[in-house]
Scaffold this active site. Sequence first.
Site, short mmCIF file in Angstrom:
data_model
loop_
_atom_site.label_atom_id
_atom_site.label_comp_id
_atom_site.label_asym_id
_atom_site.label_seq_id
_atom_site.Cartn_x
_atom_site.Cartn_y
_atom_site.Cartn_z
CD GLN A 1 -10.27 3.21 0.03
OE1 GLN A 1 -9.88 3.83 -0.96
NE2 GLN A 1 -10.80 3.81 1.06
CG ASN A 2 -5.30 0.31 4.21
OD1 ASN A 2 -5.52 1.27 3.47
ND2 ASN A 2 -5.42 0.38 5.53
CB SER B 1 -8.60 11.33 1.47
OG SER B 1 -8.27 10.53 0.35
CG HIS C 1 -7.62 -0.33 -3.75
ND1 HIS C 1 -7.58 0.91 -3.15
CD2 HIS C 1 -8.75 -0.34 -4.52
CE1 HIS C 1 -8.64 1.61 -3.53
NE2 HIS C 1 -9.37 0.89 -4.35
P1 OAD Z 1 -5.35 8.83 1.57
O1 OAD Z 1 -3.88 9.05 1.75
O2 OAD Z 1 -6.01 9.46 0.40
O3 OAD Z 1 -6.11 9.34 2.87
C1 OAD Z 1 -5.65 8.99 4.15
C2 OAD Z 1 -6.65 9.49 5.17
O4 OAD Z 1 -6.18 9.05 6.44
C3 OAD Z 1 -6.78 11.02 5.25
O5 OAD Z 1 -8.16 11.39 5.24
C4 OAD Z 1 -6.13 11.35 6.59
O6 OAD Z 1 -6.76 12.45 7.25
C5 OAD Z 1 -6.37 10.08 7.37
N1 OAD Z 1 -5.44 9.84 8.50
C6 OAD Z 1 -4.17 10.24 8.67
N2 OAD Z 1 -3.70 9.80 9.85
C7 OAD Z 1 -4.70 9.11 10.46
C8 OAD Z 1 -4.84 8.41 11.69
N3 OAD Z 1 -3.85 8.32 12.58
N4 OAD Z 1 -6.04 7.82 11.95
C9 OAD Z 1 -7.07 7.88 11.06
N5 OAD Z 1 -6.99 8.53 9.90
C10 OAD Z 1 -5.82 9.13 9.59
O7 OAD Z 1 -5.58 7.24 1.63
P2 OAD Z 1 -6.84 6.39 1.12
O8 OAD Z 1 -8.10 7.18 1.20
O9 OAD Z 1 -6.78 5.08 1.81
O10 OAD Z 1 -4.97 2.90 -3.96
O11 OAD Z 1 -6.44 6.19 -0.39
C11 OAD Z 1 -7.23 5.39 -1.22
C12 OAD Z 1 -6.42 4.73 -2.29
O12 OAD Z 1 -5.60 5.69 -2.96
C13 OAD Z 1 -5.42 3.72 -1.78
O13 OAD Z 1 -5.99 2.46 -1.53
C14 OAD Z 1 -4.41 3.65 -2.88
C15 OAD Z 1 -4.28 5.13 -3.19
O14 OAD Z 1 -3.93 5.46 -4.48
C16 OAD Z 1 -4.19 2.30 -4.85
O15 OAD Z 1 -2.98 2.39 -4.87
C17 OAD Z 1 -4.94 1.49 -5.85
#
Ligand code: OAD
Length: 229
Positions: free
Chosen positions: A86-87, A174, A104
Amino acid sequence: MKKLVISSGAGISAESGISTFRDAGGLWEKYPVMEVASHDGFLKNPALIHKFYNERRKQLVTCKPNFAHIGLHQLEERFDVRVITQNIDDLHERAGSKNVLHLHGELMKVRSLKHEDRVYTLTSDNLETSVDTRDEYGDPVRPHIVFFQEDVPNFTKATELAKEADIFVVIGTSLNVYPAASLLYYVKPGTPVYYIDPRPAPIPEGTAVHVLPMKATEGVQWLIDNLKE
Ligand code: OAD
C-alpha cells in the site's frame, strides 16, 4: 519454489523514519486527509496537493530501506517472493525486491492529466512539481497516487497473487483502508497467514491468522528463521 506473498503497509517503512498515517503523531493527524489525498481535494486545491507530495518526496530521498525491506529481498533466494504494497515509497525496490505491486501509486512518479498512461519518474535532483509543471507534450501532470475516491487499478492483480499464495504475510498495516485490507481473505483455505504488527488490528473471529505482535524488522527476521521452503 513456494510462492510467498507479502502485503505491506506504512509500518514496514516506519523504522526507516517515514511516518505512518494513523499512529499517534501520524500524517493524518497533521494534515486533513481529504484535502491532501482525495480526488475532490485535488480538484479543489491542486497546489496544496503538489506541495504535500513534494514534501513527502524530499523526505523519502533522505530515507533508506530497513532490515524488513532487505530481509524480504533475501528471502527471494528461498521463495518466489511477491510484494503487494500500500506504500507509495520505493524502499522495497531500493532493497532489491524484484516483484513489487503498488496498490496506492508511487511517490516518485507523476502522470499526465490528459493521458493517464503517460507516467514519468522523477529524480532526486528534480522532484518538485506544481500546477505549472508540464510534460514533454505540454500537458499538466499530477502525482501518480491513488487518491481516496479513486479506483485501485492494481487490486485485481493483487487478488490473483493472494489466491496463488502458498504463504501470505501482512506487515505493518492498520487494515483500515479497503480494498487493500480485504486481501488476506482471498487466500486459499488452509494457506498459512501471518500478520506482523506491534499494534495489530483486530482480526475477525474464525479467521486463521497467526499474529506476530512485533516490529517489521523483528517479524521479517522471524520469517527468515521459521518459514520452511
Ligand atoms: P496506518 O498508518 O493506518 O497503519 C500503520 C500500521 O503500522 C499500524 O497498524 C501500526 O501499528 C504499524 N506499525 C507502526 N510501527 C511499526 C513497525 N515498526 N513495524 C511494523 N508495523 C508498525 O498505515 P496503512 O495501514 O499502511 O493510502 O494505511 C493504509 C493507507 O492509508 C495508506 O496506503 C494511505 C493511507 O491513507 C493513501 O494515501 C491512498
